[in-house]
Design an enzyme around this catalytic site. Structure first.
Site, PDB file in Angstrom:
ATOM      1  CB  CYS A  28      -0.894  -0.038   1.234  1.00  0.00           C
ATOM      2  SG  CYS A  28      -1.702   1.504   1.640  1.00  0.00           S
ATOM      3  CB  CYS A  31       0.416   1.619   4.227  1.00  0.00           C
ATOM      4  SG  CYS A  31      -1.313   1.125   4.085  1.00  0.00           S
TER       5      CYS A  31
END
Length: 103
Positions: A28, A31
């Protein structure tokens, strides 16, 4: 930030701690973007315990908790969910800090 290793551990923490759960995954990009400043936020909000949950390892937990996007933050206190920060937008340090202040 400690990593959740089992559903049993997650359930115990939910009941016993003032905990912030960060739902994340290695692939991600949003993230990865927040990782550099998370230690500073953990230190600033030391009244809470911080845990990461790998979305890919705990997909059933994500479904049960209605986590449809990552990174997502969910706060539990006294066994109950008290707040969550979930959006499709990239989260900034200031947005996360503001969320943690009011959670």
């Amino acid at each position: 930030m400690k990593k959740i290793e089992s559903i049993e551990q997650l359930e115990k923490i939910k009941q016993e701690e003032n905990a912030v759960f960060l739902f994340t995954a290695g692939w991600c990009p949003d993230c990865t973007f927040i990782e550099p400043f998370l230690p500073e936020l953990e230190e600033k909000h030391s009244d809470k315990a911080f845990y990461s949950i790998n979305r890919d390892e705990f997909i059933e937990v994500c479904q049960d908790m209605d986590i449809f996007g990552i990174p997502s933050f969910v706060v539990f206190k006294d066994g109950k969910e008290v707040d969550r920060f979930v959006s499709k937008d990239r989260k900034t340090k200031e947005e996360i800090d503001s969320f943690l202040l009011q959670a």
